[in-house]
Design an enzyme around this catalytic site. Structure first.
Site: not given
Ligand code: IPE
Ligand code: IPE
Ligand code: MG
Length: 236
Positions: A18, A22-23, A31, A35, A65, A69, A129, A177
């Protein structure tokens, strides 16, 4: 001469990757750039895993979920996943990595489904692995789907249908979480939360999480082997 890690049984580590968005935003980037950078982190983690005593690595790449997005972000993620599967397959074969996808396939686009199929077939013999990438994955749905296949529903049969228990569950990005990841399999997982955003998570951070895991006493409900006073404070 085997090192300390090789003498212990191989670990199953799950990672909720995760913080990509934000990074990127913190750097004024879209965004998708986060990724993309996150994919490089995956390669670093996969490379480091065997020498840390990790035998199975399950990475949360796209949750069921995450379809909520914007379509453009979903499309970008799917393209990156297909690219990763294509690009990594030869390297995985070379390095003894068995690549598998975890989660629903029916909602993935045809290109990604085909890339997954090719990667799984080509790497099926990998024994160094076991790398599972969770895509369109929900822990609750995975448990339901597995339970539906069983005639005799018991803890043991569900264990077998779902896969190995998680020893260590890591979440980067600062949230604490589980977001529907490996819920049944993590019944006794040790949890490690890192404030680092996933693109910044290095091999040294993975090593640190494993070190933290090795320092903990897993009790599975039994009494402590080395009774220690309860830690002060209610949250670290
Ligand atoms: C959880 O991250 C799913 C993945 C890392 C693929 P999210 O960013 O979707 O989770 P929430 O919405 O903060 O719980
Ligand atoms: C995790 O990073 C990757 C996925 C859930 C696909 P996020 O995209 O959730 O990044 P944040 O949490 O918005 O920073
Ligand atoms: Mg996230």
């Amino acid at each position: 001469m085997p090192n300390n890690f090789e003498m212990q049984s191989p670990l199953h580590v799950g990672i909720i990757m995760d913080g990509n968005g934000r990074w990127a935003l913190a750097r004024g980037l879209p965004r998708q750039a986060g990724h993309r950078a996150g994919v490089e982190t995956v390669s670093r983690a996969v490379e480091a895993a065997p020498s840390l005593g990790i035998g199975a690595l399950t990475l949360f790449a796209f949750s069921s979920d995450n379809w909520r997005r914007p379509q453009s972000e979903v499309g970008g993620l799917m393209a990156l996943l297909a690219e990763y599967m294509e690009r990594e397959t030869p390297r995985a074969v070379e390095n003894g990595i068995r690549l598998q996808a975890l989660g629903r396939r029916d909602r993935l686009d045809a290109q990604l489904r085909a890339a997954i199929g090719r990667a799984e077939a080509a790497t099926a013999g990998g024994a160094r692995l076991w790398l599972r990438i969770a895509v369109d994955y929900s822990g609750r749905d995975a448990s339901l789907a597995a339970a539906r296949t069983l005639l005799d529903l018991s803890r043991e049969s569900l264990d077998r249908a779902l896969g190995p228990p998680v020893d260590l569950l890591i979440r980067t990005g600062g949230e604490r979480r589980l977001s529907d990841f490996l819920l049944w399999e993590s019944a006794y997982a040790e949890l490690v939360f890192s404030r680092r955003m996933w693109p910044d998570f290095g091999a040294d951070d993975l090593a640190g999480a494993v070190r933290e895991f090795r320092g903990r006493e897993r009790r599975f409900g039994a009494v402590p082997r080395t009774p220690a006073p309860a830690a002060a404070g209610w949250l670290d």
